[in-house]
Design an enzyme around this catalytic site. Structure first.
Site, short mmCIF file in Angstrom:
data_model
loop_
_atom_site.label_atom_id
_atom_site.label_comp_id
_atom_site.label_asym_id
_atom_site.label_seq_id
_atom_site.Cartn_x
_atom_site.Cartn_y
_atom_site.Cartn_z
N SER A 89 1.08 -7.52 6.67
CA SER A 89 0.88 -6.24 6.00
C SER A 89 -0.49 -6.21 5.33
CB SER A 89 2.02 -5.98 5.01
OG SER A 89 1.97 -4.69 4.48
N HIS A 192 4.83 1.24 6.21
CA HIS A 192 4.88 1.00 7.67
C HIS A 192 5.83 1.94 8.38
CE1 HIS A 192 2.36 -2.38 6.80
NE2 HIS A 192 3.25 -2.86 5.97
#
Length: 306
Positions: A89, A192
């Protein structure tokens, strides 16, 4: 091949940077990072409480700064660099800097923008994320579809992270798939996923003029576990990744296929090493949580180089 991995949001804890800032060089560097990110990272990493550093616009630059501080200390101690890097991430920005695709200062400028843009996107609707541990993967994915949730992270080791509206996450927790455990995550939004579309646009604009170089070590993309050889493509992947799932499972599969023989996780470390111990059994690993862990990490790194 010994590689360095960089953690994502949620890995920070109150005061975790205090041991690192006993070094005046590290303190000065963190103050410079603060200017780039527009966040007081010294205070955030030493005295702010858990609620305050959970704020997306604080957490993201704090994590990237900590990763790059500890990475620089590792290189200094070992006298050599890992042969590959990957980030989970937001950790992908630290990986880009470690691979010399962008400078550390540019990474902190971009992560400041990323954090603020994702916080703004998260404020539009009440959303969140929950880890689902165990169970059959297809059963888990079917349950997420039933509850209108998105599989935001495929972390490997039997863990998938669901993201979406808080009400839908609550319904999932009330009727979990067979054999699973649901763990709500302390994050401020459905990262996301499509909820982050506006943040993608903001970061794309900010990154458009960034000067890039091609990676100087093997660089994995958490979009699909592939290795990237062009700097601009790596930046584009990092931007799009804000609204697409993190495929850390595919990264770990690629680590195995590419002969990774050791993994060093940089501060704030622990999460990715935990996943690796379940998915890559037998691969030596070190979590660099404090400066006391640098010796073990340097020994792993130089042992492979020898």
């Amino acid at each position: 091949m010994i590689i360095a991995v960089f953690p994502g949001q949620g890995s920070q804890t109150p005061g975790f940077l205090a041991p690192w800032l006993e070094s005046e060089v590290a303190r000065e560097r963190l103050q410079a990072f603060s200017d780039k990110a527009q966040v007081d990272l010294v205070a955030a990493g030493t005295s702010w409480d858990a609620d305050r550093i959970r704020d997306t616009k604080i957490a993201q630059p704090l994590i990237v700064a900590a990763s790059l501080l500890s990475y620089a200390a590792l290189i200094e101690r070992a006298g050599t660099r890992p042969q590959g890097v990957a980030g989970h991430s937001v950790g992908e920005l630290a990986a880009l800097a470690a691979a010399e695709v962008i400078s550390s200062d540019e990474a902190l400028r971009l992560v400041g923008i990323r954090g603020r843009a994702m916080a703004d996107a998260a404020a539009v609707a009440q959303t969140g994320m929950s880890a689902i541990v165990g169970g059959d993967e297809q059963d888990v994915l079917s349950a997420l579809e039933k509850h209108s949730l998105t599989p935001a992270n495929f972390n490997g080791g039997g863990q998938i992270v669901a993201a979406g509206a808080l009400g839908d996450l609550a319904e999932l927790a009330a009727s979990p798939p067979r054999g699973t455990r649901i763990i709500p995550l302390k994050v401020a939004g459905a990262f996301h996923t499509g909820y982050m579309a506006s943040a993608v646009d903001t970061l794309r604009t900010a990154a458009a003029t960034v000067e890039t170089s091609d990676p100087t070590v093997t660089l994995w993309s958490n979009h699909d576990g592939s290795t990237l050889t062009h700097g601009r493509a790596a930046i584009d992947r990092m931007v799009a990744q804000i609204a697409s799932p993190v495929r850390w499972d595919l990264c770990m599969a690629s680590f195995a296929e590419n002969g990774v023989t050791g993994i060093i996780e940089l501060a704030p470390a622990g999460t990715l090493i935990g996943l690796a111990k379940r998915a890559l059994r037998g691969v030596p690993s070190v979590a660099v949580k404090t400066p006391d862990d640098l010796e073990a990490a340097a020994n792993l790194l130089t042992g492979d180089a020898a």
